[in-house]
Design a protein around this motif. Structure first.
Motif, PDB file in Angstrom:
ATOM      1  N   GLY A 184      21.791  25.310  34.394  1.00 46.99           N
ATOM      2  CA  GLY A 184      21.189  24.014  34.692  1.00 46.99           C
ATOM      3  C   GLY A 184      21.700  23.465  36.018  1.00 46.99           C
ATOM      4  N   PHE A 185      20.777  22.904  36.797  1.00 51.11           N
ATOM      5  CA  PHE A 185      21.090  22.394  38.130  1.00 51.11           C
ATOM      6  C   PHE A 185      20.663  20.933  38.209  1.00 51.11           C
ATOM      7  CE2 PHE A 185      20.463  26.871  38.202  1.00 51.11           C
ATOM      8  CZ  PHE A 185      21.407  27.373  39.084  1.00 51.11           C
ATOM      9  N   THR A 186      21.540  20.077  38.740  1.00 54.11           N
ATOM     10  CA  THR A 186      21.217  18.658  38.842  1.00 54.11           C
ATOM     11  C   THR A 186      20.914  18.292  40.286  1.00 54.11           C
ATOM     12  OG1 THR A 186      22.675  18.214  36.964  1.00 54.11           O
ATOM     13  CG2 THR A 186      22.098  16.328  38.339  1.00 54.11           C
ATOM     14  N   LEU A 187      19.848  17.512  40.449  1.00 50.52           N
ATOM     15  CA  LEU A 187      19.438  17.116  41.798  1.00 50.52           C
ATOM     16  C   LEU A 187      20.325  15.987  42.310  1.00 50.52           C
ATOM     17  CD1 LEU A 187      17.243  17.384  44.074  1.00 50.52           C
ATOM     18  CD2 LEU A 187      15.999  15.576  42.880  1.00 50.52           C
ATOM     19  N   ASN A 188      20.891  16.188  43.491  1.00 46.96           N
ATOM     20  CA  ASN A 188      21.570  15.086  44.170  1.00 46.96           C
ATOM     21  C   ASN A 188      20.519  14.439  45.067  1.00 46.96           C
ATOM     22  OD1 ASN A 188      22.888  13.445  45.952  1.00 46.96           O
ATOM     23  ND2 ASN A 188      24.698  14.772  46.121  1.00 46.96           N
ATOM     24  N   PRO A 189      20.018  13.244  44.655  1.00 52.12           N
ATOM     25  CA  PRO A 189      18.872  12.694  45.378  1.00 52.12           C
ATOM     26  C   PRO A 189      19.221  12.298  46.809  1.00 52.12           C
ATOM     27  CG  PRO A 189      19.579  11.225  43.594  1.00 52.12           C
ATOM     28  CD  PRO A 189      20.495  12.396  43.559  1.00 52.12           C
ATOM     29  N   ALA A 190      20.496  12.012  47.051  1.00 54.56           N
ATOM     30  CA  ALA A 190      20.890  11.591  48.402  1.00 54.56           C
ATOM     31  C   ALA A 190      20.738  12.753  49.382  1.00 54.56           C
ATOM     32  CB  ALA A 190      22.333  11.081  48.387  1.00 54.56           C
ATOM     33  N   ILE A 191      20.991  13.964  48.897  1.00 56.76           N
ATOM     34  CA  ILE A 191      20.964  15.142  49.773  1.00 56.76           C
ATOM     35  C   ILE A 191      19.684  15.944  49.584  1.00 56.76           C
ATOM     36  CG2 ILE A 191      22.233  17.287  50.323  1.00 56.76           C
ATOM     37  CD1 ILE A 191      24.756  15.823  49.273  1.00 56.76           C
ATOM     38  N   GLY A 192      19.104  15.800  48.396  1.00 59.70           N
ATOM     39  CA  GLY A 192      17.861  16.543  48.125  1.00 59.70           C
ATOM     40  C   GLY A 192      18.118  17.973  47.695  1.00 59.70           C
ATOM     41  N   SER A 193      19.347  18.268  47.215  1.00 61.42           N
ATOM     42  CA  SER A 193      19.649  19.633  46.751  1.00 61.42           C
ATOM     43  C   SER A 193      19.996  19.623  45.270  1.00 61.42           C
ATOM     44  CB  SER A 193      20.855  20.202  47.498  1.00 61.42           C
ATOM     45  OG  SER A 193      20.542  20.387  48.834  1.00 61.42           O
ATOM     46  N   PHE A 194      19.627  20.722  44.597  1.00 64.77           N
ATOM     47  CA  PHE A 194      20.047  20.918  43.207  1.00 64.77           C
ATOM     48  C   PHE A 194      21.399  21.632  43.209  1.00 64.77           C
ATOM     49  CE2 PHE A 194      15.437  20.627  42.465  1.00 64.77           C
ATOM     50  CZ  PHE A 194      15.388  19.881  41.291  1.00 64.77           C
ATOM     51  N   TYR A 195      22.333  21.161  42.391  1.00 64.73           N
ATOM     52  CA  TYR A 195      23.657  21.792  42.280  1.00 64.73           C
ATOM     53  C   TYR A 195      23.870  22.324  40.865  1.00 64.73           C
ATOM     54  CZ  TYR A 195      24.830  19.904  46.804  1.00 64.73           C
ATOM     55  OH  TYR A 195      24.832  19.636  48.144  1.00 64.73           O
ATOM     56  N   LEU A 196      24.511  23.470  40.780  1.00 67.75           N
ATOM     57  CA  LEU A 196      24.817  24.045  39.466  1.00 67.75           C
ATOM     58  C   LEU A 196      25.780  23.107  38.736  1.00 67.75           C
ATOM     59  CD1 LEU A 196      24.646  26.420  37.468  1.00 67.75           C
ATOM     60  CD2 LEU A 196      26.545  27.488  38.684  1.00 67.75           C
ATOM     61  N   SER A 197      25.265  22.423  37.708  1.00 67.69           N
ATOM     62  CA  SER A 197      26.095  21.457  36.981  1.00 67.69           C
ATOM     63  C   SER A 197      26.359  21.940  35.558  1.00 67.69           C
ATOM     64  CB  SER A 197      25.389  20.104  36.926  1.00 67.69           C
ATOM     65  OG  SER A 197      24.060  20.278  36.460  1.00 67.69           O
ATOM     66  N   HIS A 198      25.466  22.796  35.022  1.00 63.92           N
ATOM     67  CA  HIS A 198      25.587  23.267  33.644  1.00 63.92           C
ATOM     68  C   HIS A 198      25.479  24.787  33.616  1.00 63.92           C
ATOM     69  CE1 HIS A 198      24.535  19.047  33.266  1.00 63.92           C
ATOM     70  NE2 HIS A 198      24.726  19.077  31.956  1.00 63.92           N
ATOM     71  N   PRO A 199      26.555  25.500  34.009  1.00 64.94           N
ATOM     72  CA  PRO A 199      26.466  26.972  33.977  1.00 64.94           C
ATOM     73  C   PRO A 199      26.458  27.489  32.545  1.00 64.94           C
ATOM     74  CG  PRO A 199      28.638  26.240  34.725  1.00 64.94           C
ATOM     75  CD  PRO A 199      27.838  25.008  34.475  1.00 64.94           C
ATOM     76  N   ASP A 200      25.730  28.574  32.315  1.00 65.26           N
ATOM     77  CA  ASP A 200      25.723  29.269  31.039  1.00 65.26           C
ATOM     78  C   ASP A 200      25.570  28.322  29.847  1.00 65.26           C
ATOM     79  OD1 ASP A 200      25.762  31.443  29.403  1.00 65.26           O
ATOM     80  OD2 ASP A 200      27.948  31.583  29.312  1.00 65.26           O
ATOM     81  N   MET A 201      24.444  27.646  29.780  1.00 65.34           N
ATOM     82  CA  MET A 201      24.218  26.670  28.699  1.00 65.34           C
ATOM     83  C   MET A 201      24.027  27.397  27.367  1.00 65.34           C
ATOM     84  SD  MET A 201      21.683  24.025  30.667  1.00 65.34           S
ATOM     85  CE  MET A 201      21.904  22.590  29.604  1.00 65.34           C
ATOM     86  N   GLN A 202      24.560  26.823  26.297  1.00 60.55           N
ATOM     87  CA  GLN A 202      24.484  27.438  24.964  1.00 60.55           C
ATOM     88  C   GLN A 202      24.186  26.368  23.919  1.00 60.55           C
ATOM     89  OE1 GLN A 202      25.794  30.734  23.872  1.00 60.55           O
ATOM     90  NE2 GLN A 202      25.745  31.373  26.019  1.00 60.55           N
ATOM     91  N   PHE A 203      23.252  26.678  23.025  1.00 58.33           N
ATOM     92  CA  PHE A 203      23.071  25.823  21.847  1.00 58.33           C
ATOM     93  C   PHE A 203      24.292  25.978  20.953  1.00 58.33           C
ATOM     94  CE2 PHE A 203      18.487  25.669  22.565  1.00 58.33           C
ATOM     95  CZ  PHE A 203      18.118  24.482  21.967  1.00 58.33           C
ATOM     96  N   PRO A 204      24.910  24.909  20.484  1.00 46.94           N
ATOM     97  CA  PRO A 204      25.890  25.079  19.415  1.00 46.94           C
ATOM     98  C   PRO A 204      25.187  25.744  18.222  1.00 46.94           C
ATOM     99  CG  PRO A 204      25.914  22.823  20.251  1.00 46.94           C
ATOM    100  CD  PRO A 204      24.732  23.506  20.879  1.00 46.94           C
ATOM    101  N   GLU A 205      25.877  26.607  17.474  1.00 43.83           N
ATOM    102  CA  GLU A 205      25.215  27.318  16.364  1.00 43.83           C
ATOM    103  C   GLU A 205      24.684  26.367  15.300  1.00 43.83           C
ATOM    104  OE1 GLU A 205      26.951  30.771  14.712  1.00 43.83           O
ATOM    105  OE2 GLU A 205      26.280  31.817  16.518  1.00 43.83           O
TER     106      GLU A 205
END
Ligand code: AHM
Ligand code: MG
Length: 336
Positions: A184-205
């Motif tokens: 998951g990548f979050t947009l920094n609106p000030a810069i206009g870039s998406f940054y990796l904020s949620h690497p390797d996302m997993q549903f809890p079982e």
């Protein structure tokens, strides 16, 4: 080494070689979606200013007609993917038929097709609630260099090469998989870039959230009714919490982070449910499985359903593995 703070652009380049059939084509495709998502995000964020700058159907200050946001999003995604000559075909929830791109041009060697729900949950826009974009990517099955056909789009979800969504929420995120986990990548609106904020996302079982439109309760099949009662029972880990935004992307996103189950079952009103197999259920199912979750129609794995039409609807149960399995158990028991 933590990859956090990596931009989406950097991440795509770094991971290009790990794609199964790497030729840079899929990287360019994800890049185009990133670009269109930023343009749509800008427009979605202005939605609250509608009283000031005009509603859909009005004319804006430049004399251009204001469009409804779902129409705008549809155009932007199609335009971006078409103009950059990246895919050979597109199908959209907003279009009756699929679009063949440069079908007369034998030099069009593109092998990917995209299916897209450009603005899901759009009835939430007027009330400032999160909406999303959902996309799904396949390799075409017909020969490269020829016009695409319906067969290219009617593939089982298990054939997906990539899938993802953009959630236009309190912050804007792009979450996607190419079959090697979910990031998951979050947009920094000030810069206009998406940054990796949620690497390797997993549903809890397991989880304690259930998301369903309970207004339809009396129309649900008995198995779903019994499962909802189970969710509400007083036990050590229950009752679960009920959370329903009515925006699939947002409900899914929250459940993936916190642990939960999303249900849009068949009902006596809608015998196949409401959600579309190709634009909504399959991409979410691919993401769910890549994140250790599960997805089915209550009996059959979503990604094993053989599509017969472009806008086909299917019942949808998706989320934390143990919760989906429990729900399937109730469905089976009610059938006996
Ligand atoms: P849409 O594609 O017309 O926006 O419909 C899909 C949406 C999903 O995002 C959401 O989960 C569901 O419809 C809500 O439906 P309902 O209002 O029947 O609960
Ligand atoms: Mg939709």
């Amino acid at each position: 080494m933590s990859r956090k703070n990596q931009t989406l652009g950097e991440f795509i380049i770094e991971n290009q070689t790990s794609f199964k059939y790497s030729s840079g084509e899929l990287s360019r495709l994800i890049n185009s979606i990133r670009l269109a998502a930023k343009v749509v995000n800008h427009e979605v964020n202005k939605a609250g200013l509608v009283d000031i700058i005009g509603a859909a159907g009005d004319t804006n200050i430049q004399g251009e007609d204001q469009q409804k946001l779902d129409v705008y999003a549809n155009e932007k995604f199609i335009q971006t993917l078409t103009k950059r000559n990246i895919v050979c075909g597109i199908a959209s929830e907003e279009e009756d038929d699929f679009i063949s791109i440069n079908s007369q041009d034998e030099n069009n060697q593109n092998k990917y097709i995209v299916l897209i729900d450009p603005l899901d949950g759009s009835s939430n826009i007027d009330v400032n609630v999160s909406v999303g974009t959902i996309f799904s990517v396949y390799r075409r099955v017909t020969p490269v260099g020829t016009p695409v056909t319906l067969a290219d789009f009617l593939q089982k979800g298990s054939q997906q090469v990539a899938a993802g969504y953009v959630v236009y929420g309190t912050s804007t995120m792009l979450v996607y998989t190419t079959g090697d986990g979910v990031n998951g990548f979050t947009l920094n609106p000030a810069i206009g870039s998406f940054y990796l904020s949620h690497p390797d996302m997993q549903f809890p079982e397991d989880g304690n959230i259930y998301s369903v439109n309970e207004g339809n309760y009396i129309h649900f099949p008995q198995g779903i009714k019994n499962y909802i009662k189970y969710c509400q029972q007083e036990e050590e880990d229950r009752p679960y919490t009920s959370r329903y935004i009515g925006s699939l992307v947002s409900d899914f996103h929250r459940n993936m982070i916190k642990g939960g189950i999303y249900l849009y079952p068949q009902s006596s009103k809608n015998p196949n449910g409401k959600l579309r197999l190709l634009y909504e259920c399959n991409p979410m199912a691919f993401l769910a499985e890549q994140a250790n979750g599960k997805s089915s129609d209550g009996f059959t794995r979503t990604m094993d359903v053989v599509p017969t039409e472009l806008h086909q609807r299917v019942p949808f149960v998706c989320g934390s593995k143990n919760m989906v399995e429990k729900c399937e158990e109730f469905m089976r028991k009610a059938e006996q």
